[in-house]
Design an enzyme around this catalytic site. Structure first.
Site, PDB file in Angstrom:
ATOM      1  N   GLY A 119     -88.942  34.334  58.834  1.00 41.36           N
ATOM      2  CA  GLY A 119     -88.200  34.344  60.087  1.00 41.36           C
ATOM      3  C   GLY A 119     -87.237  35.508  60.110  1.00 41.36           C
TER       4      GLY A 119
ATOM      5  N   LYS B 168     -91.771  22.746  58.396  1.00 43.24           N
ATOM      6  CA  LYS B 168     -90.941  22.729  59.611  1.00 43.24           C
ATOM      7  C   LYS B 168     -91.446  23.884  60.466  1.00 43.24           C
ATOM      8  CE  LYS B 168     -87.780  23.981  61.893  1.00 43.24           C
ATOM      9  NZ  LYS B 168     -88.028  24.487  63.257  1.00 43.24           N
TER      10      LYS B 168
ATOM     11  N   ASN C  86     -94.517  33.486  65.534  1.00 46.03           N
ATOM     12  CA  ASN C  86     -95.399  34.606  65.903  1.00 46.03           C
ATOM     13  C   ASN C  86     -96.791  34.533  65.272  1.00 46.03           C
ATOM     14  OD1 ASN C  86     -94.334  35.317  63.407  1.00 46.03           O
ATOM     15  ND2 ASN C  86     -94.287  37.485  63.879  1.00 46.03           N
TER      16      ASN C  86
ATOM     17  N   GLU D 216     -89.187  35.810  53.657  1.00 49.75           N
ATOM     18  CA  GLU D 216     -89.938  36.887  54.329  1.00 49.75           C
ATOM     19  C   GLU D 216     -89.215  37.144  55.639  1.00 49.75           C
ATOM     20  OE1 GLU D 216     -92.333  38.593  53.228  1.00 49.75           O
ATOM     21  OE2 GLU D 216     -93.540  37.392  51.862  1.00 49.75           O
TER      22      GLU D 216
ATOM     23  N   PRO E 159     -98.034  31.219  63.791  1.00 47.50           N
ATOM     24  CA  PRO E 159     -97.623  29.872  63.373  1.00 47.50           C
ATOM     25  C   PRO E 159     -98.513  29.269  62.290  1.00 47.50           C
ATOM     26  CG  PRO E 159     -97.911  30.008  65.769  1.00 47.50           C
ATOM     27  CD  PRO E 159     -98.419  31.285  65.204  1.00 47.50           C
TER      28      PRO E 159
ATOM     29  N   GLU F 233     -84.435  45.395  64.788  1.00 46.66           N
ATOM     30  CA  GLU F 233     -85.769  44.897  65.098  1.00 46.66           C
ATOM     31  C   GLU F 233     -85.867  44.634  66.605  1.00 46.66           C
ATOM     32  OE1 GLU F 233     -86.891  40.988  63.542  1.00 46.66           O
ATOM     33  OE2 GLU F 233     -88.661  41.952  62.697  1.00 46.66           O
TER      34      GLU F 233
ATOM     35  N   CYS G  10     -93.992  41.016  62.335  1.00 49.74           N
ATOM     36  CA  CYS G  10     -92.920  41.530  61.459  1.00 49.74           C
ATOM     37  C   CYS G  10     -93.241  42.940  61.003  1.00 49.74           C
ATOM     38  CB  CYS G  10     -92.727  40.602  60.272  1.00 49.74           C
ATOM     39  SG  CYS G  10     -94.257  40.289  59.401  1.00 49.74           S
TER      40      CYS G  10
HETATM   41  P1  NAD Z   1     -86.111  32.449  63.393  1.00 45.06           P
HETATM   42  O1  NAD Z   1     -85.387  32.894  62.174  1.00 45.06           O
HETATM   43  O2  NAD Z   1     -85.349  32.252  64.633  1.00 45.06           O
HETATM   44  O3  NAD Z   1     -86.844  31.063  63.122  1.00 45.06           O
HETATM   45  C1  NAD Z   1     -87.773  30.897  62.077  1.00 45.06           C
HETATM   46  C2  NAD Z   1     -87.818  29.427  61.684  1.00 45.06           C
HETATM   47  O4  NAD Z   1     -86.563  29.065  61.108  1.00 45.06           O
HETATM   48  C3  NAD Z   1     -88.047  28.458  62.845  1.00 45.06           C
HETATM   49  O5  NAD Z   1     -88.861  27.400  62.417  1.00 45.06           O
HETATM   50  C4  NAD Z   1     -86.633  27.949  63.135  1.00 45.06           C
HETATM   51  O6  NAD Z   1     -86.585  26.691  63.747  1.00 45.06           O
HETATM   52  C5  NAD Z   1     -86.052  27.891  61.742  1.00 45.06           C
HETATM   53  N1  NAD Z   1     -84.591  27.937  61.686  1.00 45.06           N
HETATM   54  C6  NAD Z   1     -83.734  28.473  62.597  1.00 45.06           C
HETATM   55  N2  NAD Z   1     -82.457  28.316  62.186  1.00 45.06           N
HETATM   56  C7  NAD Z   1     -82.506  27.693  60.982  1.00 45.06           C
HETATM   57  C8  NAD Z   1     -81.525  27.271  60.057  1.00 45.06           C
HETATM   58  N3  NAD Z   1     -80.235  27.454  60.285  1.00 45.06           N
HETATM   59  N4  NAD Z   1     -81.923  26.671  58.913  1.00 45.06           N
HETATM   60  C9  NAD Z   1     -83.234  26.484  58.661  1.00 45.06           C
HETATM   61  N5  NAD Z   1     -84.221  26.851  59.513  1.00 45.06           N
HETATM   62  C10 NAD Z   1     -83.858  27.455  60.656  1.00 45.06           C
HETATM   63  O7  NAD Z   1     -87.292  33.485  63.594  1.00 45.06           O
HETATM   64  P2  NAD Z   1     -88.368  33.552  64.774  1.00 45.06           P
HETATM   65  O8  NAD Z   1     -87.733  34.116  65.996  1.00 45.06           O
HETATM   66  O9  NAD Z   1     -89.082  32.245  64.863  1.00 45.06           O
HETATM   67  O10 NAD Z   1     -89.415  34.605  64.187  1.00 45.06           O
HETATM   68  C11 NAD Z   1     -89.298  35.976  64.362  1.00 45.06           C
HETATM   69  C12 NAD Z   1     -88.745  36.619  63.111  1.00 45.06           C
HETATM   70  O11 NAD Z   1     -89.592  36.343  62.000  1.00 45.06           O
HETATM   71  C13 NAD Z   1     -88.682  38.128  63.202  1.00 45.06           C
HETATM   72  O12 NAD Z   1     -87.448  38.573  62.691  1.00 45.06           O
HETATM   73  C14 NAD Z   1     -89.820  38.587  62.304  1.00 45.06           C
HETATM   74  O13 NAD Z   1     -89.674  39.865  61.751  1.00 45.06           O
HETATM   75  C15 NAD Z   1     -89.820  37.533  61.259  1.00 45.06           C
HETATM   76  N6  NAD Z   1     -91.116  37.490  60.585  1.00 45.06           N
HETATM   77  C16 NAD Z   1     -91.201  37.969  59.304  1.00 45.06           C
HETATM   78  C17 NAD Z   1     -92.429  37.991  58.653  1.00 45.06           C
HETATM   79  C18 NAD Z   1     -92.556  38.479  57.229  1.00 45.06           C
HETATM   80  O14 NAD Z   1     -93.553  38.183  56.594  1.00 45.06           O
HETATM   81  N7  NAD Z   1     -91.599  39.211  56.691  1.00 45.06           N
HETATM   82  C19 NAD Z   1     -93.568  37.524  59.321  1.00 45.06           C
HETATM   83  C20 NAD Z   1     -93.441  37.070  60.634  1.00 45.06           C
HETATM   84  C21 NAD Z   1     -92.203  37.044  61.262  1.00 45.06           C
END
Ligand code: NAD
Length: 487
Positions: free
Chosen positions: A223, A171, A148, A245, A150, A378, A279
């Protein structure tokens, strides 16, 4: 296909397949990247590990200059980066331009913070002793980034990790890897080989091997909660330092004294920037029962004016969602709310005039309550659910009735309410009258299930440094507290 960046070279590594990257506004394929493997992670960690000793021992001034050079290169390539970001992520050009400004200023900020940091000297334990505290890097940091923001979320990890003397393996999300690879090619290329590496691929095939790698002592992850929990379960037995985060479900509370027009604009911005895929997006709005009608009307009228379209069009206010799975989840939250009695005041469907792309109309709902998924989980899309409260105490209670604690917004000029809000709301950032504005020196992060990490500010640098106490006795002499006792 855009190759990965490992040990200062561009390579497809061991990848046998590619991952296609789609433009979410048109559904066209933009490009592809290697579907990285655990062996590629191994190569990147080995490179980062070999580069670590020289990088950590590099003088602070030289390292600061190299980080400033990253910022200068981002500045030089700003337009190409913003355009590519708009194509792969979808939000409006102006929002991406701001994201890229954050990237270059984050590198500038941590270049100087790294140079400026001072250790501390303690009052000596005895006259012949010298006690001081030094901070040192951990080693290789695994930086796992979502789609979101990147580049901003990459910079919030990579800049402080490097400034602290660590090397990194990045990654990026499989949905938005192109901009990370662009930075590798055009902005990180002057750094010594292995200091920054980028491995593309799926979470299970490249993210997890990074998390479980014995030579990666720190994982900085942004994530979803589910992925964060998975990472924590792998990393905990290895005693890794985790910097998580995670998700949010932020509330905006409109107080009775708020100007309805201003409140409406603040709510629309907080809930709909990046199509609600932030987020810290406002995902719940609490209105005072007295005056609810005028606030609702102002919000509805303002949101009706917003224009959907490609992020490249200067008149676009809101772009698409990132993909079909995310849109379907969003729609299921709306459907659940409708089934349980919520009313749709604006939007509620896919825009009829945009046949391609993962668009969804901004959707304002009334008559929601905390039994509905849309008020608990969420949603991560363009929804604005409005719920009424009677007393301000109740508004604070509703704000806290949530497993997440990332941010919270109050629209008010009433000092008593403002103080109650920042004292009693459990969230990592409190915004009063200016939602979602960050500050380079202001720590950003969450409480409760949002994860406890902090990015930005001195706290953001601290996440990447270990503390060492040095106890030094100048006199090499027998001590009366050594054996034999009873001397
Ligand atoms: P996601 O958890 O699906 O993926 C995030 C990253 O983790 C990607 O690069 C993905 O390939 C990797 N990943 C997925 N499975 C993994 C595993 N098993 N082991 C290691 N890495 C793995 O999240 P998303 O859909 O890309 O992003 C949206 C989420 O991110 C929302 O929940 C949002 O709230 C959160 N977010 C949080 C913040 C913050 O600062 N708190 C900021 C932005 C987004």
């Amino acid at each position: 296909m855009r190759p990965m960046y490992i040990n200062g070279t561009f390579t497809n590594g061991n990848a046998k397949e590619e991952i296609q990257v789609q433009n979410p506004a048109t559904e066209e394929i933009l490009d592809s990247v290697p579907r990285g493997t655990p062996q590629d992670v191994e190569a990147a960690v080995t490179a980062a590990r070999s580069a670590f000793e020289a990088w950590r021992k590099m003088g602070a001034n030289e390292r600061a200059n190299l980080l400033h050079e990253v910022a200068e290169k981002v500045h030089k390539h700003r337009e190409e980066i913003v355009r590519l970001l708009t194509l792969e992520e979808g939000k409006p050009y102006s929002e991406n331009d701001e994201e890229v400004e954050w990237v270059l200023n984050t590198f500038r900020y941590y270049a100087e913070l790294g140079r400026h940091h001072r250790g501390s000297v303690l009052a000596a334990g005895s006259p012949s002793q010298f006690n001081f505290i030094i901070k040192e890097p951990y080693g290789v940091v695994g930086c796992i980034v979502p789609w979101n923001f990147p580049l901003l979320l990459l910079a919030w990890k990579v800049a402080p990790a490097l400034a602290a003397g660590n090397t990194v393996v990045i990654k990026p999300s499989e949905m938005t890897p192109l901009t990370a690879l662009y930075l590798a090619e055009h902005c990180f290329d002057h750094l010594p080989a292995g200091v920054v590496n980028v491995v593309t691929g799926y979470g299970s095939e490249t993210g997890e091997p990074l998390v479980s790698h014995p030579d990666v002592p720190v994982i900085a992850f942004t994530g979803s909660l589910a992925t964060g929990q998975r990472i924590a379960s792998i990393a905990a037995p290895m005693m890794k330092k985790l910097h998580l985060e995670l998700g949010g479900k932020d509330a905006t509370v409109i107080a009775e004294d708020a100007d309805p027009e201003i409140a409406a604009k603040a709510v629309a911005y907080a809930a709909l920037i990046n199509a609600g895929q932030v987020c810290t997006s406002t995902e719940r709005v609490y209105l005072p029962r007295r005056g609810a009608a005028k606030f609702t009307e102002a919000i509805v009228e303002h949101i009706k004016t917003l224009r959907l379209g490609s992020g490249l069009e200067p008149t676009t206010d809101m772009g698409p969602m990132i993909g079909e799975t995310y849109r379907a989840k969003f729609e299921s939250h709306i459907a659940d709310a409708k089934e349980r009695g919520a009313k749709i005041l604006v939007g509620g469907g896919r825009p009829a005039n945009l046949s391609k792309g993962f668009f969804h109309e901004p959707t304002v709902l009334s008559g929601v309550d905390h039994s509905m998924v849309i008020m608990r989980e969420e949603t991560f899309g363009p929804a604005v659910p409005l719920m009424e409260y009677t007393t301000f105490d109740e508004a604070v209670k509703l704000t806290n009735d949530c497993k997440y604690g990332l941010g919270a917004v109050l629209i008010s000029n009433d000092p008593k309410k403002i103080k109650q809000f920042f004292d009693d709301v459990k969230a990592g950032t409190i915004w009063i009258n200016d939602p979602l504005t960050d500050h380079y020196a202001g720590p950003f992060g969450g409480m409760k299930y949002s994860g406890g990490a902090r990015e930005l500010g001195e706290e953001g640098l601290e996440q990447f440094r270990e503390t060492k106490h040095v106890h030094w006795d100048f006199n090499m002499e027998d001590k009366d507290y050594w054996y034999p006792y009873g001397r």
